[in-house]
Design an enzyme around this catalytic site. Structure first.
Site, PDB file in Angstrom:
ATOM      1  N   SER A 452      -2.523 -37.600  93.510  1.00 38.17           N
ATOM      2  CA  SER A 452      -2.963 -38.970  93.742  1.00 38.17           C
ATOM      3  C   SER A 452      -2.691 -39.293  95.201  1.00 38.17           C
ATOM      4  CB  SER A 452      -2.177 -39.925  92.846  1.00 38.17           C
ATOM      5  OG  SER A 452      -2.264 -39.499  91.508  1.00 38.17           O
ATOM      6  N   CYS A 622       0.684 -45.163  86.343  1.00 36.55           N
ATOM      7  CA  CYS A 622       0.518 -43.830  86.935  1.00 36.55           C
ATOM      8  C   CYS A 622       1.772 -42.986  86.748  1.00 36.55           C
ATOM      9  CB  CYS A 622       0.198 -43.946  88.426  1.00 36.55           C
ATOM     10  SG  CYS A 622      -0.009 -42.324  89.202  1.00 36.55           S
ATOM     11  N   ASP A 667      -3.681 -43.425  85.460  1.00 36.56           N
ATOM     12  CA  ASP A 667      -3.808 -42.206  86.264  1.00 36.56           C
ATOM     13  C   ASP A 667      -2.575 -41.393  85.906  1.00 36.56           C
ATOM     14  OD1 ASP A 667      -4.385 -40.289  88.176  1.00 36.56           O
ATOM     15  OD2 ASP A 667      -3.503 -41.427  89.813  1.00 36.56           O
ATOM     16  N   TRP A 669      -0.680 -37.736  84.179  1.00 32.26           N
ATOM     17  CA  TRP A 669      -0.750 -36.283  84.011  1.00 32.26           C
ATOM     18  C   TRP A 669       0.489 -35.801  83.282  1.00 32.26           C
ATOM     19  CZ3 TRP A 669      -0.120 -38.791  88.714  1.00 32.26           C
ATOM     20  CH2 TRP A 669       1.114 -38.626  89.356  1.00 32.26           C
TER      21      TRP A 669
HETATM   22  C1  FAD Z   1      -4.840 -36.513  88.234  1.00 28.25           C
HETATM   23  C2  FAD Z   1      -3.523 -35.908  88.671  1.00 28.25           C
HETATM   24  C3  FAD Z   1      -2.788 -36.508  89.664  1.00 28.25           C
HETATM   25  C4  FAD Z   1      -1.574 -35.957  90.067  1.00 28.25           C
HETATM   26  N1  FAD Z   1      -0.873 -36.555  91.056  1.00 28.25           N
HETATM   27  C5  FAD Z   1       0.306 -36.039  91.456  1.00 28.25           C
HETATM   28  C6  FAD Z   1       1.065 -36.640  92.511  1.00 28.25           C
HETATM   29  O1  FAD Z   1       0.654 -37.636  93.115  1.00 28.25           O
HETATM   30  N2  FAD Z   1       2.239 -36.078  92.851  1.00 28.25           N
HETATM   31  C7  FAD Z   1       2.723 -34.958  92.211  1.00 28.25           C
HETATM   32  O2  FAD Z   1       3.813 -34.491  92.561  1.00 28.25           O
HETATM   33  N3  FAD Z   1       2.031 -34.363  91.236  1.00 28.25           N
HETATM   34  C8  FAD Z   1       0.835 -34.866  90.840  1.00 28.25           C
HETATM   35  N4  FAD Z   1       0.122 -34.246  89.847  1.00 28.25           N
HETATM   36  C9  FAD Z   1       0.628 -32.963  89.317  1.00 28.25           C
HETATM   37  C10 FAD Z   1       0.142 -31.814  90.224  1.00 28.25           C
HETATM   38  O3  FAD Z   1      -1.259 -31.677  90.096  1.00 28.25           O
HETATM   39  C11 FAD Z   1       0.743 -30.445  89.864  1.00 28.25           C
HETATM   40  O4  FAD Z   1       0.601 -30.221  88.499  1.00 28.25           O
HETATM   41  C12 FAD Z   1       2.212 -30.331  90.228  1.00 28.25           C
HETATM   42  O5  FAD Z   1       2.414 -30.579  91.604  1.00 28.25           O
HETATM   43  C13 FAD Z   1       2.733 -28.940  89.918  1.00 28.25           C
HETATM   44  O6  FAD Z   1       1.968 -27.993  90.609  1.00 28.25           O
HETATM   45  P1  FAD Z   1       2.530 -26.563  91.035  1.00 28.25           P
HETATM   46  O7  FAD Z   1       1.370 -25.703  91.353  1.00 28.25           O
HETATM   47  O8  FAD Z   1       3.591 -26.694  92.063  1.00 28.25           O
HETATM   48  O9  FAD Z   1       3.237 -26.068  89.712  1.00 28.25           O
HETATM   49  P2  FAD Z   1       2.673 -24.999  88.655  1.00 28.25           P
HETATM   50  O10 FAD Z   1       2.743 -23.636  89.200  1.00 28.25           O
HETATM   51  O11 FAD Z   1       1.394 -25.496  88.157  1.00 28.25           O
HETATM   52  O12 FAD Z   1       3.784 -25.148  87.563  1.00 28.25           O
HETATM   53  C14 FAD Z   1       3.869 -26.320  86.763  1.00 28.25           C
HETATM   54  C15 FAD Z   1       4.094 -25.872  85.368  1.00 28.25           C
HETATM   55  O13 FAD Z   1       5.401 -25.342  85.279  1.00 28.25           O
HETATM   56  C16 FAD Z   1       5.921 -25.614  84.018  1.00 28.25           C
HETATM   57  N5  FAD Z   1       7.183 -26.368  84.173  1.00 28.25           N
HETATM   58  C17 FAD Z   1       7.446 -27.344  85.068  1.00 28.25           C
HETATM   59  N6  FAD Z   1       8.695 -27.801  84.917  1.00 28.25           N
HETATM   60  C18 FAD Z   1       9.226 -27.079  83.910  1.00 28.25           C
HETATM   61  C19 FAD Z   1      10.490 -27.066  83.273  1.00 28.25           C
HETATM   62  N7  FAD Z   1      11.463 -27.900  83.651  1.00 28.25           N
HETATM   63  N8  FAD Z   1      10.676 -26.198  82.261  1.00 28.25           N
HETATM   64  C20 FAD Z   1       9.706 -25.346  81.878  1.00 28.25           C
HETATM   65  N9  FAD Z   1       8.485 -25.324  82.439  1.00 28.25           N
HETATM   66  C21 FAD Z   1       8.264 -26.168  83.428  1.00 28.25           C
HETATM   67  C22 FAD Z   1       4.935 -26.437  83.272  1.00 28.25           C
HETATM   68  O14 FAD Z   1       4.204 -25.586  82.426  1.00 28.25           O
HETATM   69  C23 FAD Z   1       4.028 -26.980  84.342  1.00 28.25           C
HETATM   70  O15 FAD Z   1       2.742 -27.197  83.892  1.00 28.25           O
HETATM   71  C24 FAD Z   1      -1.084 -34.791  89.439  1.00 28.25           C
HETATM   72  C25 FAD Z   1      -1.838 -34.187  88.435  1.00 28.25           C
HETATM   73  C26 FAD Z   1      -3.041 -34.728  88.043  1.00 28.25           C
HETATM   74  C27 FAD Z   1      -3.822 -34.062  86.956  1.00 28.25           C
HETATM   75  N1  NAP Z   2       6.653 -34.373  80.430  1.00 30.63           N
HETATM   76  C1  NAP Z   2       7.572 -35.247  80.753  1.00 30.63           C
HETATM   77  O1  NAP Z   2       8.275 -35.750  79.899  1.00 30.63           O
HETATM   78  C2  NAP Z   2       7.736 -35.612  82.174  1.00 30.63           C
HETATM   79  C3  NAP Z   2       8.393 -36.806  82.523  1.00 30.63           C
HETATM   80  C4  NAP Z   2       8.530 -37.113  83.877  1.00 30.63           C
HETATM   81  C5  NAP Z   2       8.036 -36.247  84.821  1.00 30.63           C
HETATM   82  N2  NAP Z   2       7.404 -35.094  84.420  1.00 30.63           N
HETATM   83  C6  NAP Z   2       6.959 -34.151  85.366  1.00 30.63           C
HETATM   84  O2  NAP Z   2       8.091 -33.758  86.107  1.00 30.63           O
HETATM   85  C7  NAP Z   2       7.771 -33.583  87.461  1.00 30.63           C
HETATM   86  C8  NAP Z   2       8.621 -34.472  88.345  1.00 30.63           C
HETATM   87  O3  NAP Z   2       8.307 -35.820  88.085  1.00 30.63           O
HETATM   88  P1  NAP Z   2       8.745 -37.043  88.929  1.00 30.63           P
HETATM   89  O4  NAP Z   2       9.546 -36.590  90.073  1.00 30.63           O
HETATM   90  O5  NAP Z   2       7.589 -37.850  89.144  1.00 30.63           O
HETATM   91  O6  NAP Z   2       9.626 -37.823  87.890  1.00 30.63           O
HETATM   92  P2  NAP Z   2      11.206 -37.880  87.653  1.00 30.63           P
HETATM   93  O7  NAP Z   2      11.902 -38.048  88.928  1.00 30.63           O
HETATM   94  O8  NAP Z   2      11.574 -36.769  86.759  1.00 30.63           O
HETATM   95  O9  NAP Z   2      11.263 -39.230  86.805  1.00 30.63           O
HETATM   96  C9  NAP Z   2      11.140 -40.538  87.405  1.00 30.63           C
HETATM   97  C10 NAP Z   2      11.893 -41.557  86.584  1.00 30.63           C
HETATM   98  O10 NAP Z   2      11.224 -41.770  85.326  1.00 30.63           O
HETATM   99  C11 NAP Z   2      12.238 -41.788  84.326  1.00 30.63           C
HETATM  100  N3  NAP Z   2      11.663 -41.581  82.986  1.00 30.63           N
HETATM  101  C12 NAP Z   2      11.782 -40.522  82.155  1.00 30.63           C
HETATM  102  N4  NAP Z   2      11.160 -40.763  80.984  1.00 30.63           N
HETATM  103  C13 NAP Z   2      10.628 -42.004  81.072  1.00 30.63           C
HETATM  104  C14 NAP Z   2       9.882 -42.829  80.184  1.00 30.63           C
HETATM  105  N5  NAP Z   2       9.534 -42.424  78.967  1.00 30.63           N
HETATM  106  N6  NAP Z   2       9.512 -44.055  80.607  1.00 30.63           N
HETATM  107  C15 NAP Z   2       9.843 -44.496  81.822  1.00 30.63           C
HETATM  108  N7  NAP Z   2      10.557 -43.776  82.694  1.00 30.63           N
HETATM  109  C16 NAP Z   2      10.937 -42.530  82.343  1.00 30.63           C
HETATM  110  C17 NAP Z   2      13.208 -40.757  84.778  1.00 30.63           C
HETATM  111  O11 NAP Z   2      14.460 -40.925  84.119  1.00 30.63           O
HETATM  112  P3  NAP Z   2      15.415 -39.735  83.631  1.00 30.63           P
HETATM  113  O12 NAP Z   2      14.917 -38.460  84.231  1.00 30.63           O
HETATM  114  O13 NAP Z   2      16.781 -40.103  84.123  1.00 30.63           O
HETATM  115  O14 NAP Z   2      15.353 -39.753  82.137  1.00 30.63           O
HETATM  116  C18 NAP Z   2      13.312 -41.110  86.246  1.00 30.63           C
HETATM  117  O15 NAP Z   2      14.174 -42.176  86.471  1.00 30.63           O
HETATM  118  C19 NAP Z   2       6.270 -33.876  87.540  1.00 30.63           C
HETATM  119  O16 NAP Z   2       5.565 -32.653  87.489  1.00 30.63           O
HETATM  120  C20 NAP Z   2       5.972 -34.722  86.327  1.00 30.63           C
HETATM  121  O17 NAP Z   2       4.637 -34.607  85.888  1.00 30.63           O
HETATM  122  C21 NAP Z   2       7.270 -34.780  83.127  1.00 30.63           C
END
Ligand code: FAD
Ligand code: NAP
Ligand code: FMN
Ligand code: NAG
Ligand code: NAG
Ligand code: NAG
Ligand code: NAG
Length: 670
Positions: A452, A622, A667, A669
C-alpha cells in the site's frame, strides 16, 4: 541414444537443417523412462522466434479454432488466473487429458479473438472448460476481464457448446466464487450445455483437494461423452522439454526480465505488470528502534517514468530470491547454475511456449522466475517422489502426497509444522535427486508483492513511498526464515545505478479518499496497516494548505510498544497538532499487562463512531485481514445496533450497504 539435454545449441542448429531427423529425449515416468520422439524441425521455431520478437511468449498467428482443427484437439481449457493457481490447474487438467488419450489446449483468454468462443461449436464434440478465479468485489482476473465482458454484453447463441466450470475463490470473501458461478450460469443462459457440474475451490480450506474432487467427477462424464474407458494410464507426463544451449549471444538471454527481453536496460513506457519500471531507491531507513524487528521506509524514484498513482493505490515489486538459497539448490541438484537452457512446451499449439522467459540460465530462473521458498504442494511432492531412490523415502513422499487421512496428517506435520521448504525437503530426503528441469516445471512462478503506497502524489509526484515490515521468523527446529521481498529490499543499496533498481508497477485500488473534501473519515490501521493513511493525511494536509475546507480525519493506529515500533510517531503527532488529524488514537498492545488494540479503542468511542457514520462519513480499514479486519467489522455492526438502535439484522445490512456505497472500504491482506 542421443540425449537432447546434452546437445549444444550449435549442434542443434546444424541438425535442425536436416528435416528428416527425429531425436529422442527423455521424459520422466513413474515406472520406466520412456523415450519420446521430437521433431527437430518444429523445435527450431523457438530460437528464431526469440530473435524476431523478444517477448517471453510469442503470440501465435493462428486462430483458436484453426489451431484446434489442425491439431485434432477437442478440449479447450480457458483460465482466469492472477497468481497462477488457476493456470496451474488448467495445465494439470490438460496433462491429465493426455493420460486419457485426449488432446486439450490451454488458452489464456487474453490471447484469443473472443469471437471464436461463439464458433467453438464448429468443432465436433468440443468441450470448453473454464477455470476462473474471483477477485476484489467479485471481479474476474485481469486476463479474464475481456472474456467476462464479452459474455456479459453479448447475446451470443452458444448452442451446442459443451462446457464445464471450476471456480477459484476464498470463502472468507463476501463475493465467494462469484465469477465461477457467473460463468456457469451465463453459459447456460447463452444456450451452452453444461456437461460437468460447477466445481468451487475454496482457498481458505483446501483448494487443491477441491480441484482433485472436481476432476474425479470430470473424468467419468468426459470419458462417457467420448466413449472411452475411464481408466487413467499410469504414466507421468512432462509438459516442457529441456534444451541445454551453448553459445547463445548474451543479449538474447533473459536476465530476470518478466516479459520482454532487455526491457530492464532499454526502458520504454508505458509501464505495467509485463513491463515494470526500474525504480531507483532514493531513501531507505528503518522506522523501528530498540528491537530486532525492522520496518523499512522506502522512497522509490519515479521521475521520468510517466507512472501516475493516487493515494490508496498499491505498488507491486518484483523481488529476487536469496543467492545463497539459489546456490544451495544448485548444490543439492548437482547442476551448473550458469548453464543456459530453454524449457519448451511439448504441445506446439499451446499459447504458452515456455513456463517463464527463456532462454535463460538456471541461476536466473531460480533467482527471478521461480518461487523456491513457499512450502512444496502435495502435487509437487507427488511428482518428485519418483526420483527418490531410497524406497522408504519414496514411500514417505508418496504417502504425504496422497489424499488419505494418514497422508494429509503426515503432510501437515512434515511439511507445514516443520516448515519444510524445497531446500529442507532435499536435505531431509537424501536420495531425492530430481532433474532440475522437472523441478523448474513444477515450481510456481515467483510473484510480485504488493504494498500500500504510503504517500500522496499531491505532495510527492515523483516518489512512491513504501512502509514494510521485514519478515523474519524461526521454525520449530531453529532455522531462520526470511521473507523474499522484504529482505531483498533490506539488502538493496540506495542509489541511482542500474543494478540496485527495483522493478515496479502501480496497481489501481478502490481505496480512495471521499470525493468531497468535507466528508469525515475514520481510518483504522494497526501495524503496517498505517501505510495508505499516511498518504491520505498528506493529501488532506495539501488541500488544507490550498485553503479548502477539509472534514474530520480520525485515526486508529496500534503497535506493540511506544518506544519501539510506533511508526512515523513525530509526523502523526504533528498532524494532530496542526489539525490535519482531528484525533490520533494509538493502542500500544504490549506496554502494559493487558493487551490494548485499536478495536478496544474503537469500542470505547462507539458514540463518536456512530455520529461519524450518521453524518455520512467514510470508514477505512487496512492491515491484517484474519483477525483485525473481522473484529472491526463486528464492532461496527455492534455500534450500529446499539448506538443506532436498529437491531442486529438491520445493523448487519446497514454495514453491508456502507460497503456497497464505498463508505466502508478495506485494504487488507493476510
Ligand atoms: C494489497 C496488499 C497490500 C499490502 N501492503 C503492505 C504494506 O503496506 N506493507 C507491508 O509490509 N506489507 C504489505 N503487504 C504484504 C506484502 O505484500 C508481502 O506479503 C510481505 O511484505 C511479505 O513479503 P516477503 O516477500 O518479504 O515475504 P514472503 O517470502 O512472501 O514470506 C511471507 C510468508 O512467510 C510466512 N510467514 C511469515 N511469518 C511467519 C511466521 N511467523 N511463521 C510462519 N510463517 C510465516 C507466511 O506464509 C507468509 O505468507 C500487502 C499485501 C497486499 C496483498
Ligand atoms: N495473520 C495475523 O494474525 C497477522 C496479524 C498481524 C500482522 N500479520 C502479518 O505480520 C506481519 C507484520 O505485521 P505488522 O508489522 O503490520 O503488525 P504487528 O506489528 O505484528 O501488529 C500491529 C499491532 O496490531 C496488534 N494486533 C494483533 N492482533 C490484532 C487484532 N485482532 N486487532 C487489532 N490489533 C491487533 C498487535 O498486537 P500484538 O502483536 O501485541 O498482539 C500490534 O500491536 C505482516 O506480514 C502482517 O500481514 C499477521
Ligand atoms: C486480493 C484478493 C482478493 C480476492 N477476492 C476474492 C473474492 O472476492 N471472492 C473469492 O471467492 N475469492 C477471492 N480471492 C481468492 C482467490 O480467488 C483465490 O485465492 C484463488 O485461488 C486465486 O487464484 P489464482 O492464483 O489463479 O489467481 C481473493 C484473493 C486475493 C489475493
Ligand atoms: C513482437 O511483439 C510486439 C509486441 O510486443 C508486436 O507488436 C510485434 O508485432 C511482434 N513481432 C513479431 C515479428 O511477431
Ligand atoms: C437460445 O435458443 C433459443 C431456441 O433456439 C433461441 O430462441 C434463443 O434466442 C437462444 N438464446 C440466445 C442467447 O441466443
Ligand atoms: C484466503 O486463503 C488463504 C489460504 O491460501 C488464507 O491464508 C487466507 O486467510 C484466506 N483469506 C484471506 C482473506 O485472504
Ligand atoms: C502538519 O504536520 C505535517 C507533519 O509534520 C507537515 O508535513 C505539514 O506540513 C503540516 N501542515 C501544516 C498545515 O502545517
Amino acid at each position: 541414444m542421443l540425449n537432447l539435454n546434452m546437445i549444444g545449441y550449435t549442434d542443434f542448429l546444424m541438425i535442425g537443417g536436416i528435416t528428416a531427423i527425429a531425436l529422442y529425449f527423455w521424459t520422466s515416468s513413474k515406472s520406466k523412462q520412456q523415450p519420446t520422439m521430437v521433431d527437430l524441425k518444429k523445435l527450431k521455431v523457438l530460437p528464431s522466434n526469440i530473435e524476431e520478437n523478444g517477448s517471453a511468449n510469442a503470440v501465435s498467428e493462428k486462430g483458436l479454432i484453426e489451431k484446434m482443427k489442425a491439431s485434432g484437439k477437442t478440449i479447450v481449457i480457458f483460465f482466469g488466473s492472477q497468481t497462477g493457481t488457476g493456470e496451474e490447474f488448467a495445465q494439470r487438467l490438460a496433462k491429465n487429458c493426455r493420460l486419457y488419450g485426449l488432446k486439450a489446449l490451454v488458452v489464456d483468454p487474453e490471447e484469443i479473438d473472443l469471437e471464436e468462443l461463439a464458433r467453438l461449436n464448429e468443432i465436433p464434440n468440443a468441450i470448453a472448460v473454464f477455470i476462473v478465479a474471483t477477485y476484489g468485489e467479485g471481479d474476474p482476473t485481469d486476463n479474464a476481464q475481456e472474456m467476462f465482458d464479452y459474455l456479459q454484453q453479448g447475446e451470443w447463441d452458444l448452442k451446442g457448446l459443451k462446457y464445464g466450470v471450476f471456480g477459484l475463490g476464498n470463502k472468507t470473501y463476501e463475493h465467494y466464487n462469484e465469477i465461477g458461478k457467473y460463468f456457469d450460469k451465463r453459459l447456460e443462459e447463452l444456450n451452452g450445455s453444461r456437461l460437468i457440474d460447477l466445481g468451487l475451490g475454496d482457498d481458505d480450506a483446501n483448494i487443491e483437494e477441491d480441484f482433485v474432487t472436481w476432476m474425479d467427477k470430470f473424468w467419468p462424464v468426459v470419458c462417457d461423452f467420448y466413449g472411452i474407458s475411464a481408466s487413467e494410464q499410469d504414466i507421468s507426463m512432462r509438459q516442457y522439454k529441456l534444451m541445454s544451449l551453448d553459445d547463445v549471444a548474451t543479449e538474447k538471454i533473459f536476465k530476470g526480465e518478466v516479459y520482454r527481453l532487455n526491457s530492464y536496460v532499454k526502458q520504454k513506457p508505458p509501464y505495467d505488470s509485463k513491463n515494470p519500471f526500474m525504480a531507483p531507491i532514493s531513501v531507505k531507513y528503518n522506522l523501528f528502534k530498540g528491537t530486532d524487528r525492522k520496518c523499512l521506509h522506502i522512497e522509490l524514484d519515479i521521475t521520468d517514468s510517466r507512472l501516475r498513482y493516487e493515494a490508496g493505490d498499491h505498488v507491486a515489486i518484483y523481488p529476487a530470491n536469496d543467492p545463497q538459497t539459489v546456490n544451495r539448490i544448485g548444490q543439492l541438484l548437482d547442476v551448473d547454475l550458469d548453464q543456459t537452457f530453454s524449457l519448451i512446451n511439448i504441445d506446439e499449439d499451446a499459447s504458452k511456449k515456455h513456463p517463464f522467459p527463456c532462454p535463460t540460465t538456471f541461476r536466473t530462473a531460480l533467482t527471478y522466475y521461480l518461487d523456491i521458498t513457499s512450502l512444496p504442494t502435495t502435487q509437487l511432492i507427488k511428482e518428485l517422489a519418483q526420483y527418490a531412490t531410497d524406497e522408504s523415502e519414496r514411500k514417505n513422499l508418496q504417502l504425504m502426497a496422497s489424499a488419505s487421512e494418514e497422508g494429509k496428517a503426515f503432510y501437515n506435520t512434515f511439511i507445514r509444522d516443520e516448515h519444510t521448504d524445497l531446500v529442507s525437503l532435499l536435505e531431509k530426503m537424501c536420495s531425492l535427486k530430481p532433474p532440475i528441469d522437472h523441478v523448474m516445471e513444477l515450481l510456481p512462478r515467483l510473484q510480485a508483492r504488493y504494498y500500500s503506497i504510503s504517500s500522496s502524489p499531491k505532495v510527492h509526484p515523483n516518489r512512491i513511498h513504501v512502509t514494510c515490515t521485514v519478515v523474519e521468523y524461526e521454525t520449530k527446529d531453529g532455522r531462520v526464515c526470511k521473507g523474499v521481498t522484504t529482505n531483498w529490499l533490506l539488502n538493496k543499496p540506495v542509489g541511482d545505478d542500474l543494478k540496485p533498481r527495483v522493478p515496479i508497477f502501480v496497481r489501481k485500488s478502490q481505496f480512495r479518499l471521499p470525493f468531497k473534501f468535507q466528508t469525515s473519515i475514520l481510518m483504522i490501521g494497526p501495524g503496517t496497516g498505517l501505510a495508505p493513511f499516511r498518504g491520505f493525511l498528506q493529501e488532506r494536509d495539501y488541500y488544507k494548505k490550498e485553503g479548502r475546507m477539509v472534514g474530520k480525519s480520525i485515526l486508529y493506529y496500534g503497535c506493540r510498544r511506544k518506544a519501539e515500533d510506533y511508526l512515523y510517531q513525530e509526523e502523526l503527532e504533528q498532524y494532530e497538532t496542526n489539525g490535519t488529524l482531528t484525533k490520533l488514537n494509538v493502542a500500544f498492545s504490549r506496554d502494559q499487562s493487558e493487551k490494548v488494540y485499536v478495536t478496544h479503542l474503537l469500542k470505547n468511542d462507539a458514540g463518536m463512531v456512530w455520529s461519524i457514520l450518521k453524518e455520512g462519513g467514510h470508514v477505512y480499514v487496512c492491515g491484517d485481514a484474519k483477525n483485525m479486519a473481522r473484529d472491526v467489522h463486528d464492532i461496527l455492526v455492534d455500534i450500529c445496533d446499539k448506538e443506532g438502535g436498529m437491531g442486529r439484522t438491520q445493523a448487519v445490512q446497514y454495514v453491508k450497504d456502507l460497503g456497497q456505497k464505498s463508505r466502508y472500504v478495506l485494504d487488507v491482506w493476510s
